[in-house]
Each structure stands twice: as structure tokens, then as C-alpha cells.
Design a protein around this motif. Structure first.
Motif, PDB file in Angstrom:
ATOM      1  N   ARG A 144      -6.034  -3.795   4.605  1.00 37.42           N
ATOM      2  CA  ARG A 144      -5.689  -4.940   3.757  1.00 37.42           C
ATOM      3  C   ARG A 144      -4.426  -5.634   4.244  1.00 37.42           C
ATOM      4  NH1 ARG A 144      -6.568  -1.951  -2.163  1.00 37.42           N
ATOM      5  NH2 ARG A 144      -8.677  -1.175  -1.728  1.00 37.42           N
ATOM      6  N   SER A 145      -3.308  -4.927   4.274  1.00 36.86           N
ATOM      7  CA  SER A 145      -2.040  -5.552   4.651  1.00 36.86           C
ATOM      8  C   SER A 145      -1.814  -5.561   6.155  1.00 36.86           C
ATOM      9  CB  SER A 145      -0.877  -4.818   3.977  1.00 36.86           C
ATOM     10  OG  SER A 145      -0.758  -3.501   4.496  1.00 36.86           O
ATOM     11  N   ALA A 177       3.221   4.382  -0.013  1.00 39.84           N
ATOM     12  CA  ALA A 177       2.606   3.076   0.223  1.00 39.84           C
ATOM     13  C   ALA A 177       1.250   2.970  -0.464  1.00 39.84           C
ATOM     14  CB  ALA A 177       2.456   2.844   1.722  1.00 39.84           C
ATOM     15  N   LEU A 178       0.462   4.019  -0.396  1.00 39.99           N
ATOM     16  CA  LEU A 178      -0.847   4.004  -1.043  1.00 39.99           C
ATOM     17  C   LEU A 178      -0.705   3.969  -2.563  1.00 39.99           C
ATOM     18  CD1 LEU A 178      -2.829   6.557   1.159  1.00 39.99           C
ATOM     19  CD2 LEU A 178      -3.149   4.086   1.090  1.00 39.99           C
ATOM     20  N   GLU A 195      -0.028   0.581  -3.862  1.00 42.23           N
ATOM     21  CA  GLU A 195      -1.199  -0.287  -3.834  1.00 42.23           C
ATOM     22  C   GLU A 195      -2.346   0.245  -4.696  1.00 42.23           C
ATOM     23  OE1 GLU A 195      -2.440  -1.330   0.095  1.00 42.23           O
ATOM     24  OE2 GLU A 195      -0.399  -1.726   0.808  1.00 42.23           O
ATOM     25  N   ASP A 196      -2.088   1.384  -5.371  1.00 46.66           N
ATOM     26  CA  ASP A 196      -3.080   2.012  -6.242  1.00 46.66           C
ATOM     27  C   ASP A 196      -4.396   2.263  -5.508  1.00 46.66           C
ATOM     28  OD1 ASP A 196      -4.021   3.144  -8.584  1.00 46.66           O
ATOM     29  OD2 ASP A 196      -4.819   1.269  -9.361  1.00 46.66           O
ATOM     30  N   ARG A 197      -4.285   2.937  -4.372  1.00 44.72           N
ATOM     31  CA  ARG A 197      -5.460   3.254  -3.571  1.00 44.72           C
ATOM     32  C   ARG A 197      -5.236   4.575  -2.864  1.00 44.72           C
ATOM     33  NH1 ARG A 197      -4.747  -0.565   1.798  1.00 44.72           N
ATOM     34  NH2 ARG A 197      -6.600   0.590   2.423  1.00 44.72           N
ATOM     35  N   LEU A 245      -2.921   0.391   6.934  1.00 53.84           N
ATOM     36  CA  LEU A 245      -3.226  -0.030   5.564  1.00 53.84           C
ATOM     37  C   LEU A 245      -3.566  -1.504   5.521  1.00 53.84           C
ATOM     38  CD1 LEU A 245      -1.686   2.693   5.194  1.00 53.84           C
ATOM     39  CD2 LEU A 245      -0.705   1.714   3.112  1.00 53.84           C
TER      40      LEU A 245
END
Length: 300
Positions: A40-41, A268-269, A272-274, A300
Motif C-alpha cells: 500500500r504505502s 507499522a502494521l 495501519e490496522d493490518r 508495506l
């Protein structure tokens, strides 16, 4: 065939009698595309520990340190023209408790047999391993799922010696699918270092319980990585010294990555709630090697 642990069978013969890749056979173009789709990022995070000459040797034959870096040329050693060069040499153990590394399937045997039922005596010798060396595993790009066990428990790190089993992994990584990498965080590098015991090679270290391999097998995970040695120490069974290594490498054909640094990735995860990300593994291409120091990269 059955293994010594209930509920964990063997993948021997699943991809042919002479297969050397094990569950990495599940990582094809479609799985790599799914890994890319998880980005994503575009942020890249190194999951490797810093190497330095102070890391204690794991194998006595390695010398005083598990890693050595020395300069070969520098200013003053080769000056004299319009071009100068600085160069160096590095030497590293492939295994142990301190260096981030990847195990080849040839690293471990059990009851005289290696992956696929090969005679372990014919796999490994003084000149290297004849089959299932680390070149069979390079490179790996796949979707990965982080099982952040301290976050699940609401703590900073697990107590030294904690063994993570099937049920906690199922709760922490419900999205794990065939061909994915399972990455398990115990918070090892946040935990205080226990006083060394000269009579205990492993000490108390958090890791996986052999029952965790039921989850790995059920989900058809391609790779398993941890921030520890893989096995929890002391081990949970008396009849096998390295049950997680044995079940993964010998019977399931699952490559292992050890001593990863996972705190930055976990934060970091969580932000991002993942739990999923792309994992890139590029072990050194060394024919005959039982493993390789490695810098895993999470994207990520």
C-alpha cells in the motif's frame, strides 16, 4: 507418513521424490502477484539484526565470534594514483542464536533421515550438502502475515522460555493462507537478557511449541520466521531436542528464518490496522550451504 507429533504429517513425495524446495513450491507467480497486491504505502523495512564482531560464536569451530569484518584496503594501503579503493571482507556463521539467517532444508536430520526421506548421511558431508542446499530456496517473494503474540496478550514481550502454540497462532494470524509466510513476533529483543549458563547451550528463549506446526501444516504456509531460534527453549518434549526444526525442515519441507527484528514492522502494521505485507528473502547463493545470513525485507 506420520511424524512423531500428532496432527503433523509429512510432505515427502508431494512434489516428487527428489524435490528440494518443499513448501516453496506453493510460491508461484500468482502468490507473488498477491504479495505485490498487499503493498500500500511502499515502505520497506529491514528485518535483520546488525552484524558486528562482538556476536558470540555458536559453534566452537567458528572461532571467537559468529561474525568477522575486517578491512583489506583503505587510504594509505593502496594510495598512489588518481583512484583509491577501500575494500573489506566479511565472514559469518550461517546458524546460531544471534545472526538473522535462513535454514536450508538440509540443515537438520531426524533419526537418520532428511527432507523427503533422504539418508542424512548422504545429504551432508565435509564438503557441503549434496541436496536441498540454500540455492534451492533463493529467492523468495511472497505474502506474509505477522502473528504478533505480545500484542495479542497485551504485553511488550513474552517471558523467556514461552512456547507459542497452535491456538494463539490461529487467533493472531487468521488470514494466513497457502504459500504465505508466517512471521511470529515474541518481542525477544525487548526482553532482558538472562544471565548465561555455561552448562546450557540454549538457555531460556521464547519461540514455537511443536504444536504450532499443526497450524503451519493446516494452512500450508511456505516459510516460517521468528524473532528467536524457532524452537522455544527449554523444549516442550523430552524425546526430540529440536522438535520445531525437525517438523518444519525434515517432515514438512518448510524453510525457517531465525532471529528477525520485528518491532518496527509490528508497530507499522498496528498503525495501519493490518497484519499482512510482502516479504522478500534473498539468501546468499552458496552451493552446498546449509543456510545463509539474510536481510529479510518487509514491504508495506
Amino acid at each position: 507418513m506420520d511424524t512423531f507429533w500428532p496432527g503433523v504429517g509429512a510432505n515427502w513425495g508431494r512434489w516428487g521424490e527428489r524435490d528440494e524446495r518443499g513448501t516453496l513450491n506453493l510460491v508461484g507467480p500468482e502468490k507473488i502477484r498477491s504479495a505485490a497486491a498487499s503493498v500500500r504505502s511502499g515502505r520497506a523495512i529491514s528485518l535483520a539484526r546488525t552484524l558486528d564482531d562482538r556476536l558470540p560464536a555458536y559453534y566452537p569451530a567458528a572461532g571467537d565470534s559468529a561474525f568477522e569484518h575486517r578491512m583489506i584496503t583503505w587510504w594509505g594501503s593502496n594510495a598512489g594514483g588518481d583512484v583509491q579503493a577501500a575494500s573489506d571482507r566479511v565472514s559469518s556463521e550461517c546458524h546460531g542464536l544471534e545472526i538473522t539467517h535462513m535454514d536450508a532444508l538440509s540443515h537438520i536430520g531426524h533419526r537418520g533421515r532428511g527432507y523427503g526421506g533422504r539418508a542424512f548421511a548422504s545429504m551432508a558431508g565435509p564438503d557441503g550438502v549434496a541436496e536441498c542446499d540454500i540455492t534451492a530456496a533463493a529467492p523468495v517473494v511472497t505474502r506474509a502475515v505477522l502473528a504478533d503474540i505480545p500484542r495479542l496478550r497485551g504485553v511488550d514481550h513474552l517471558p523467556a522460555g514461552t512456547a507459542v502454540g497452535h491456538d494463539e497462532l490461529a487467533e493472531a494470524a487468521p488470514g494466513l493462507g497457502p504459500g504465505d509466510a508466517l512471521v511470529v513476533r515474541t518481542g525477544r529483543w525487548n526482553a532482558p537478557s538472562p544471565a548465561p549458563d555455561p552448562g546450557d547451550r540454549y538457555g531460556h528463549l521464547s519461540g514455537l511449541h511443536p504444536d504450532a506446526l499443526r497450524f503451519v501444516a493446516d494452512r500450508d504456509a511456505a516459510v516460517v520466521g521468528t524473532d528467536g531460534p524457532g524452537d522455544a527453549f527449554p523444549v516442550a518434549v523430552e524425546h526430540c531436542r529440536l522438535p520445531v526444526h525437525v517438523l518444519a525442515l525434515v517432515y514438512l519441507g518448510v524453510h525457517l528464518v531465525h532471529s528477525m527484528v520485528l518491532d518496527e514492522l509490528a508497530a507499522a502494521l498496528a498503525a495501519e490496522d493490518r497484519t499482512d505485507f510482502m516479504l522478500v528473502l534473498g539468501p546468499l547463493v552458496v552451493p552446498g550451504a546449509t543456510g545463509s545470513p539474510i536481510t529479510p525485507v518487509a514491504v508495506l
